[in-house]
Design a protein around this motif. Structure first.
Motif, PDB file in Angstrom:
ATOM      1  N   VAL A   1      42.318  30.954  33.129  1.00  0.00           N
ATOM      2  CA  VAL A   1      43.361  29.970  33.415  1.00  0.00           C
ATOM      3  C   VAL A   1      43.797  30.020  34.870  1.00  0.00           C
ATOM      4  CG1 VAL A   1      45.767  29.397  32.940  1.00  0.00           C
ATOM      5  CG2 VAL A   1      44.196  29.832  31.054  1.00  0.00           C
ATOM      6  N   TRP A   2      43.856  31.224  35.431  1.00  0.00           N
ATOM      7  CA  TRP A   2      44.387  31.362  36.788  1.00  0.00           C
ATOM      8  C   TRP A   2      43.414  30.826  37.823  1.00  0.00           C
ATOM      9  CZ3 TRP A   2      49.189  32.257  35.872  1.00  0.00           C
ATOM     10  CH2 TRP A   2      49.532  32.931  34.696  1.00  0.00           C
ATOM     11  N   VAL A   3      42.125  30.939  37.550  1.00  0.00           N
ATOM     12  CA  VAL A   3      41.133  30.339  38.439  1.00  0.00           C
ATOM     13  C   VAL A   3      41.234  28.818  38.360  1.00  0.00           C
ATOM     14  CG1 VAL A   3      38.668  30.138  38.946  1.00  0.00           C
ATOM     15  CG2 VAL A   3      39.609  32.333  38.214  1.00  0.00           C
ATOM     16  N   GLN A   4      41.377  28.295  37.153  1.00  0.00           N
ATOM     17  CA  GLN A   4      41.553  26.855  36.971  1.00  0.00           C
ATOM     18  C   GLN A   4      42.774  26.356  37.738  1.00  0.00           C
ATOM     19  OE1 GLN A   4      42.569  25.820  32.961  1.00  0.00           O
ATOM     20  NE2 GLN A   4      43.016  23.695  33.438  1.00  0.00           N
TER      21      GLN A   4
ATOM     22  N   LEU B   1      51.425  34.967  40.990  1.00  0.00           N
ATOM     23  CA  LEU B   1      50.245  34.126  40.826  1.00  0.00           C
ATOM     24  C   LEU B   1      49.038  34.734  41.529  1.00  0.00           C
ATOM     25  CD1 LEU B   1      51.725  30.521  41.264  1.00  0.00           C
ATOM     26  CD2 LEU B   1      51.105  31.702  39.143  1.00  0.00           C
ATOM     27  N   THR B   2      49.273  35.353  42.676  1.00  0.00           N
ATOM     28  CA  THR B   2      48.173  36.016  43.390  1.00  0.00           C
ATOM     29  C   THR B   2      47.628  37.178  42.581  1.00  0.00           C
ATOM     30  OG1 THR B   2      49.130  35.398  45.531  1.00  0.00           O
ATOM     31  CG2 THR B   2      47.512  37.177  45.518  1.00  0.00           C
ATOM     32  N   ALA B   3      48.526  37.991  42.017  1.00  0.00           N
ATOM     33  CA  ALA B   3      48.093  39.136  41.205  1.00  0.00           C
ATOM     34  C   ALA B   3      47.311  38.671  39.985  1.00  0.00           C
ATOM     35  CB  ALA B   3      49.308  39.957  40.773  1.00  0.00           C
ATOM     36  N   ALA B   4      47.780  37.600  39.347  1.00  0.00           N
ATOM     37  CA  ALA B   4      47.077  37.070  38.176  1.00  0.00           C
ATOM     38  C   ALA B   4      45.685  36.574  38.555  1.00  0.00           C
ATOM     39  CB  ALA B   4      47.886  35.930  37.549  1.00  0.00           C
ATOM     40  N   LEU B   5      45.563  35.933  39.724  1.00  0.00           N
ATOM     41  CA  LEU B   5      44.259  35.455  40.178  1.00  0.00           C
ATOM     42  C   LEU B   5      43.326  36.620  40.466  1.00  0.00           C
ATOM     43  CD1 LEU B   5      42.445  33.096  41.034  1.00  0.00           C
ATOM     44  CD2 LEU B   5      43.427  33.279  43.335  1.00  0.00           C
ATOM     45  N   VAL B   6      43.850  37.696  41.047  1.00  0.00           N
ATOM     46  CA  VAL B   6      43.030  38.883  41.320  1.00  0.00           C
ATOM     47  C   VAL B   6      42.509  39.485  40.020  1.00  0.00           C
ATOM     48  CG1 VAL B   6      43.083  41.251  42.176  1.00  0.00           C
ATOM     49  CG2 VAL B   6      44.139  39.432  43.515  1.00  0.00           C
ATOM     50  N   LEU B   7      43.406  39.684  39.048  1.00  0.00           N
ATOM     51  CA  LEU B   7      42.983  40.253  37.767  1.00  0.00           C
ATOM     52  C   LEU B   7      41.969  39.354  37.064  1.00  0.00           C
ATOM     53  CD1 LEU B   7      46.420  41.567  36.412  1.00  0.00           C
ATOM     54  CD2 LEU B   7      44.504  42.925  37.303  1.00  0.00           C
ATOM     55  N   SER B   8      42.207  38.047  37.131  1.00  0.00           N
ATOM     56  CA  SER B   8      41.280  37.094  36.516  1.00  0.00           C
ATOM     57  C   SER B   8      39.907  37.187  37.155  1.00  0.00           C
ATOM     58  CB  SER B   8      41.840  35.674  36.660  1.00  0.00           C
ATOM     59  OG  SER B   8      40.934  34.717  36.162  1.00  0.00           O
ATOM     60  N   SER B   9      39.863  37.225  38.473  1.00  0.00           N
ATOM     61  CA  SER B   9      38.586  37.282  39.194  1.00  0.00           C
ATOM     62  C   SER B   9      37.837  38.574  38.896  1.00  0.00           C
ATOM     63  CB  SER B   9      38.838  37.150  40.700  1.00  0.00           C
ATOM     64  OG  SER B   9      39.517  35.949  41.013  1.00  0.00           O
ATOM     65  N   VAL B  10      38.555  39.698  38.871  1.00  0.00           N
ATOM     66  CA  VAL B  10      37.924  40.988  38.585  1.00  0.00           C
ATOM     67  C   VAL B  10      37.346  41.008  37.173  1.00  0.00           C
ATOM     68  CG1 VAL B  10      38.377  43.447  38.241  1.00  0.00           C
ATOM     69  CG2 VAL B  10      39.323  42.275  40.235  1.00  0.00           C
TER      70      VAL B  10
END
Length: 475
Positions: free
Chosen positions: A83-86, A446-455
């Motif tokens: 979701v966070w990448v989207q 939001l940045t932290a969520a994107l990092v976790l999502s990407s990892v």
């Protein structure tokens, strides 16, 4: 100009607004209340209708039938992690007024006129043609069982005739090519899907196929049972919001009006505040879509794990629909087969409609990037979309008639989507720092969520490749 009956000159009809063009006169302030934002939702629900279908009804239920509750954790991760990448990709689109494929071209290196990610999308979409053919085939199989036309249920002739009918119906619905038509059709579809699927999952504990806390505890143990890696990877690529749906979502955001109402970037504080307002609407839209996808995906998985797994029933080939019908007949009785068939037709056909609406837009944009057409010319763009809407679904149908294995076809598309997802993550991080001003990426959560999502996406992608190499003979 024309004249009225009293001799006055009539004004020409208003020109249709180009959803892909940013004009200062189209800008409008975003709603400030939660209720006001709800009125502007739509792209996420269209996306949910496309997502909740092939992956959930076919792949997720098949995974539950094969692995039981053991991979319940992967369902949750699959729907939540993307979701966070989207959201990040959609933010770039709204701020820049450009769709995803246009942005991917900025992520080098380029190969000819396109970026490597654009070429990867083209390759992925050819794999996705198998998936879309499988969806048409699943719909045709359900229709054939419900109403055999010639040669009996699931006969080649009956499947062929129904596949033609399903494909033709999807094309007719989308002849106008307008976003509001797609939105109305898909919102009805996703509402029915959610109510029926969630209701059945909640009713299972009152049947012979009930489940309890111990099954859920086992499903949250973060293990992948032997023999389920392939279908697990396909499920990760296809359930929740896949890479192709993330890409498509940017086009729906543009056609809904989020970027147009934000207006062109003139550097003013007023424009920045409008952008912040419409980004809040987009995030709510994504959030509602995520809740719907998660509820439906978990419901399909639990249904497969509770009903099919104990009986050793795994959906395969054209018998997929017959096997899946056990979900209803084994819990509610033989009469429920008709309820299931009606629901399956609604679920799968709405996905066909969504794909038939979105994929022509992406291919039209690709043709524009290649210089074949002028993407910015609304008449040329609209005409090309309509032509592809008539041409692409029959191609998907022919692929189904050639392969005739909906489960396998959907899994092929899912694996292709999983590979492309890694490229989208790379593109999102690149576009974040080249096309999103610091003001709009300052939120640490939001940045932290994107990092976790990407990892998480990168880890599962690499794990899948390594596991596949280990299973390859001679490696």
């Amino acid at each position: 100009m024309s004249t009225t009956t009293d001799g006055a000159t009539a004004a020409p009809p208003p020109a249709r607004t180009d959803p892909y063009a940013l004009r200062a006169e189209d800008a409008r302030p975003a709603p400030e209340t939660f209720r006001g934002r709800l009125r502007h939702l739509g792209p996420g629900l269209v996306l949910s209708a496309a997502v909740v279908g092939s992956g959930e009804l076919i792949t997720t239920t098949s995974l539950g039938a094969k692995a039981g509750f053991a991979l319940l954790w992967l369902v949750i991760v699959s729907t939540a992690v993307k979701v966070w990448v989207q959201m990040e990709l959609a933010r770039w689109t709204i701020l820049n007024g450009r769709p995803a494929l246009d942005g991917f071209r900025d992520v080098g290196p380029r190969i000819g006129r396109l970026s490597w990610i654009n070429w990867l999308w083209i390759g992925m979409d050819f794999a996705k043609m198998f998936q879309r053919g499988g969806i048409i085939g699943g719909t045709a199989a359900a229709c054939s069982i419900l109403l055999p036309i010639h040669g009996g249920a699931l006969s080649t002739s009956s499947l062929t005739i129904w596949a033609i009918i399903v494909t033709g119906a999807a094309i007719l619905i989308l002849q106008t090519g307008k976003y509001p038509v797609v939105e109305r059709v898909e919102i009805v579809g996703i509402t029915l899907k959610t109510i029926i699927t969630f209701g059945l999952a909640l009713a299972l504990p009152f049947t012979a196929f009930g489940y309890g806390p111990e099954q859920f505890a086992d499903g949250l143990s973060f293990q992948i049972p032997a023999g389920t890696v392939g279908i697990a990877l396909a499920m990760f690529g296809i359930t929740g919001v896949g890479a192709d749906e993330m890409t498509t979502y940017t086009y729906w955001c543009l056609e809904k009006g989020y970027a147009r109402w934000t207006g062109p970037d003139d550097g003013s504080e007023q424009r920045a505040r409008r952008a912040e307002g419409w980004l809040k609407v987009m995030r709510l839209d994504v959030g509602v879509s995520w809740v719907v996808c998660t509820i439906c995906t978990l419901s399909f998985y639990v249904i497969g794990a509770s009903v099919l797994h104990p009986q050793g029933l795994v959906p395969e080939g054209n018998d997929m629909i017959t096997t899946l019908s056990h979900i209803y007949t084994d819990t509610l009785g033989p009469w429920a087969e008709y309820l299931f068939l009606g629901g399956a037709i609604a679920v799968l056909f709405s996905v066909t409609v969504a794909s038939s609406a979105s994929v022509p837009r992406l291919w039209t944009n690709t043709l524009g990037l290649l210089g074949v057409i002028d993407w910015k010319d609304m008449r040329v763009r609209t005409r090309t979309i309509r032509i592809l809407t008539c041409c692409l679904p029959p191609v998907w149908m022919c692929i189904f008639l050639w392969v005739q294995s909906p489960v396998l076809m959907v899994q092929i598309g899912g694996i292709g989507g999983g590979i492309f997802l890694l490229a989208v993550v790379v593109a999102v991080w690149r576009l974040r720092y080249t096309g999103v001003p610091p003001r709009f990426r300052a939120n640490p959560w939001l940045t932290a969520a994107l990092v976790l999502s990407s990892v998480a996406i990168a880890f599962l992608g690499v794990y899948g490749v390594l596991d596949t190499l280990e299973l390859t003979p001679g490696s």
